[in-house]
Design a protein around this motif. Sequence first.
Motif, mmCIF file in Angstrom:
data_model
loop_
_atom_site.group_PDB
_atom_site.id
_atom_site.type_symbol
_atom_site.label_atom_id
_atom_site.label_comp_id
_atom_site.label_asym_id
_atom_site.label_seq_id
_atom_site.Cartn_x
_atom_site.Cartn_y
_atom_site.Cartn_z
ATOM 1 N N GLY A 9 0.830 -1.194 0.000
ATOM 2 C CA GLY A 9 0.000 0.000 0.000
ATOM 3 C C GLY A 9 0.868 1.249 0.000
ATOM 4 O O GLY A 9 0.579 2.253 -0.666
ATOM 5 N N LEU A 10 1.934 1.221 0.789
ATOM 6 C CA LEU A 10 2.829 2.378 0.854
ATOM 7 C C LEU A 10 3.500 2.594 -0.483
ATOM 8 O O LEU A 10 3.614 3.733 -0.959
ATOM 9 N N PHE A 12 2.309 1.688 -3.398
ATOM 10 C CA PHE A 12 1.305 2.150 -4.329
ATOM 11 C C PHE A 12 1.046 3.630 -4.143
ATOM 12 O O PHE A 12 1.017 4.404 -5.099
ATOM 13 N N TRP A 13 0.769 4.065 -2.913
ATOM 14 C CA TRP A 13 0.462 5.473 -2.673
ATOM 15 C C TRP A 13 1.689 6.354 -2.926
ATOM 16 O O TRP A 13 1.547 7.480 -3.435
ATOM 17 N N SER A 14 2.848 5.912 -2.657
ATOM 18 C CA SER A 14 4.069 6.690 -2.935
ATOM 19 C C SER A 14 4.252 6.833 -4.441
ATOM 20 O O SER A 14 4.568 7.928 -4.945
ATOM 21 N N LEU A 16 1.845 6.597 -6.688
ATOM 22 C CA LEU A 16 0.759 7.422 -7.175
ATOM 23 C C LEU A 16 1.050 8.894 -6.889
ATOM 24 O O LEU A 16 0.867 9.763 -7.755
ATOM 25 N N GLY A 17 1.529 9.209 -5.705
ATOM 26 C CA GLY A 17 1.867 10.596 -5.370
ATOM 27 C C GLY A 17 2.993 11.120 -6.268
ATOM 28 O O GLY A 17 2.971 12.270 -6.734
#
Length: 164
Positions: A9-10, A12-14, A16-17
């Motif tokens: 998840g980290l 993915f969100w990193s 994506l950001g």
Amino acid sequence: MGLITPGLGLIFWSALGFLIVLFLLTKYAWKPILAALDEREKSIDHALKSAEIARNEMSNLKAENEKIIQEAKIERDNMLHKASEAAKQMIDEAKEKAQLEGAKMIESAKAAINTEKLAALEEVKVQVGILSMEVAEKILRANLSTDAAQQKLMDDLLKDIKLN
């Protein structure tokens, strides 16, 4: 081990950001940054070209100044040479004129001396003639006062005359 390996998840969100920031930077900031860099590069190139042109102009001006200075030196030397020749010519003319004047004065003085000499000789001749006449008159008066002396003089003169 959970601290060393990140979670899915980290990641993915990193990611994506990161992609969102990359998209925003590409859309809004990348073009102005590249345009500013291009403009900066162009201004630097322009400044370099201007500096090169200025350097060429300075070298041309320096060469032209050297040429002008050389021409001025040549002209100065020519003027000095002409002035010295003119001065020499004036001195020579003055010497020649002085020699001519001196020669004229010497000739004039010689002529005056000669004239005075002739006048003095003529005066001496006149004085000698007058004195001779006075002496002859006195001698004749003294010697010819008697008849016998007169007769003797006549006889002596007749003896001196030679007949052909």
